[in-house]
Scaffold this motif. Structure first.
Motif, short mmCIF file in Angstrom:
data_model
loop_
_atom_site.label_atom_id
_atom_site.label_comp_id
_atom_site.label_asym_id
_atom_site.label_seq_id
_atom_site.Cartn_x
_atom_site.Cartn_y
_atom_site.Cartn_z
N ARG A 146 38.16 12.39 -104.70
CA ARG A 146 37.65 11.01 -104.68
C ARG A 146 37.11 10.62 -106.05
O ARG A 146 37.40 9.53 -106.55
CB ARG A 146 36.55 10.87 -103.61
N ASP A 147 36.30 11.49 -106.67
CA ASP A 147 35.80 11.19 -108.02
C ASP A 147 36.96 10.99 -108.99
O ASP A 147 36.90 10.12 -109.87
CB ASP A 147 34.91 12.34 -108.52
N THR A 148 37.99 11.82 -108.86
CA THR A 148 39.13 11.73 -109.76
C THR A 148 39.80 10.37 -109.66
O THR A 148 40.14 9.75 -110.68
CB THR A 148 40.15 12.84 -109.42
N VAL A 149 39.99 9.87 -108.46
CA VAL A 149 40.64 8.57 -108.28
C VAL A 149 39.73 7.44 -108.75
O VAL A 149 40.18 6.48 -109.40
CB VAL A 149 41.06 8.36 -106.81
N LEU A 150 38.44 7.52 -108.46
CA LEU A 150 37.51 6.51 -108.96
C LEU A 150 37.54 6.47 -110.48
O LEU A 150 37.51 5.38 -111.08
CB LEU A 150 36.09 6.82 -108.47
N GLU A 151 37.59 7.63 -111.11
CA GLU A 151 37.66 7.71 -112.57
C GLU A 151 38.94 7.07 -113.09
O GLU A 151 38.94 6.28 -114.03
CB GLU A 151 37.61 9.18 -112.99
N ARG A 152 40.05 7.38 -112.45
CA ARG A 152 41.35 6.89 -112.91
C ARG A 152 41.49 5.39 -112.74
O ARG A 152 42.03 4.70 -113.62
CB ARG A 152 42.45 7.60 -112.11
N LYS B 247 36.97 1.16 -114.62
CA LYS B 247 36.65 0.91 -116.03
C LYS B 247 35.15 1.07 -116.21
O LYS B 247 34.37 0.91 -115.26
CB LYS B 247 37.09 -0.49 -116.44
N ASP B 248 34.75 1.36 -117.46
CA ASP B 248 33.33 1.51 -117.78
C ASP B 248 32.64 2.48 -116.82
O ASP B 248 31.56 2.21 -116.29
CB ASP B 248 32.61 0.15 -117.74
N ILE B 249 33.28 3.61 -116.61
CA ILE B 249 32.81 4.59 -115.64
C ILE B 249 31.51 5.24 -116.10
O ILE B 249 31.35 5.61 -117.26
CB ILE B 249 33.88 5.66 -115.39
N LYS B 250 30.59 5.41 -115.15
CA LYS B 250 29.34 6.10 -115.41
C LYS B 250 29.30 7.35 -114.53
O LYS B 250 29.76 7.34 -113.39
CB LYS B 250 28.15 5.19 -115.08
N HIS B 251 28.72 8.42 -115.10
CA HIS B 251 28.72 9.70 -114.39
C HIS B 251 27.30 10.24 -114.23
O HIS B 251 26.40 9.94 -115.01
CB HIS B 251 29.52 10.76 -115.17
N SER B 252 27.16 11.06 -113.21
CA SER B 252 26.03 11.96 -113.08
C SER B 252 26.66 13.33 -112.95
O SER B 252 27.25 13.65 -111.91
CB SER B 252 25.19 11.62 -111.85
N GLY B 253 26.59 14.13 -114.02
CA GLY B 253 27.44 15.31 -114.09
C GLY B 253 28.86 14.80 -114.20
O GLY B 253 29.19 14.06 -115.13
N CYS B 254 29.72 15.17 -113.27
CA CYS B 254 31.06 14.58 -113.28
C CYS B 254 31.28 13.69 -112.07
O CYS B 254 32.37 13.17 -111.87
CB CYS B 254 32.15 15.66 -113.38
N ASN B 255 30.24 13.49 -111.27
CA ASN B 255 30.34 12.54 -110.16
C ASN B 255 30.32 11.11 -110.70
O ASN B 255 29.54 10.78 -111.59
CB ASN B 255 29.19 12.73 -109.18
N VAL B 256 31.18 10.28 -110.17
CA VAL B 256 31.22 8.87 -110.57
C VAL B 256 30.12 8.12 -109.81
O VAL B 256 30.10 8.10 -108.58
CB VAL B 256 32.60 8.26 -110.25
N VAL B 257 29.21 7.50 -110.57
CA VAL B 257 28.08 6.80 -109.96
C VAL B 257 28.06 5.32 -110.30
O VAL B 257 27.21 4.56 -109.80
CB VAL B 257 26.74 7.45 -110.37
N GLY B 258 28.98 4.88 -111.14
CA GLY B 258 29.04 3.47 -111.50
C GLY B 258 30.32 3.16 -112.24
O GLY B 258 31.05 4.05 -112.67
N GLY B 259 30.60 1.86 -112.38
CA GLY B 259 31.81 1.43 -113.07
C GLY B 259 32.24 0.07 -112.55
O GLY B 259 31.46 -0.65 -111.91
#
Length: 219
Positions: A79-85, A88-100
């Motif tokens: 899920r994080d991988t797809v959110l990242e892909r 845009k303007d992705i924000k992380h906590s560690g490698c978890n996507v927490v914003g964008g």
């Protein structure tokens, strides 16, 4: 000519670049292969090769028979991988996507909170079950549910994902009609790769959706 676009095609390169340079705790991925639906002709050809059959039974079906989301690093998953892909303007906590920022290709809606975004399976898990996946083992079903190499996983609005449910294109199409060519081509590409069957109504609808569709071929 119409240029192929959408989160699968455009976002993949951004994801690969990000992971290559090392988002903390994540595992670098290879660039996904170009979808076989990258031109209208090949999508129509693949459609003609699919086996037409009546939808199978839902007996024995459970989402747990399609294990997802697989881990991709410390506290990270597909899920994080797809959110990242797809964002845009992705924000992380560690490698978890927490914003964008995400734009849902199904309905054109925009979001800035990951919790407002669903990861849609182009060919829904229940549809796959009725199309032949009931005969697979859980490991193969897990491969299908986490498939990042085909145009199978997309970040879309929760409302569009839930409206779609497990319906095929004869029963549901994205409200965004400009995405229909892409949608039909990607649906065919996934079913073709995984050797899933289609119903006669599904095939007729896909043929109509693909008629007149063209994309610029990728080098």
């Amino acid at each position: 000519m119409r240029t192929r676009s959408g989160p699968y095609a455009v976002g993949a390169l951004a994801l690969v670049a990000a992971l290559t340079f090392g988002v903390a705790g994540c595992v670098a991925l290879e660039e996904p292969e170009v979808s076989p639906s990258s031109d209208g002709g090949s999508a129509t050809q693949m459609l003609s090769q699919l086996t037409v059959a009546e939808a199978g039974s839902m007996r024995g079906y459970s989402r747990s028979r399609f294990p997802h989301w697989r881990k991709t690093g410390q506290n990270c998953d597909v899920r994080d991988t797809v959110l990242e892909r797809d964002g845009k303007d992705i924000k992380h906590s560690g490698c978890n996507v927490v914003g964008g920022r995400w734009e849902s290709v199904y309905d054109g809606r925009s979001f800035t909170e990951p919790s407002s975004v669903d990861i849609d399976h182009m060919v829904p898990l229940a549809n796959a079950w009725r199309s032949g996946a009931d005969e697979w083992d859980d490991e193969k079903r897990g491969d299908f549910a986490n498939d990042l190499d085909r145009p199978q996983l997309f970040a879309v609005s929760a409302s569009s994902n839930r409206s779609k449910g497990d319906q095929d294109p004869s029963q549901w199409k994205p409200p965004n009609q400009s995405y229909w060519c892409q949608y039909a081509g990607d649906w065919v590409a996934v079913k073709h790769h995984w050797k899933l069957t289609i119903t006669s109504a599904e095939k007729a609808t896909l043929a109509d959706m693909l008629e007149g569709c063209t994309w610029e071929s990728k080098p």
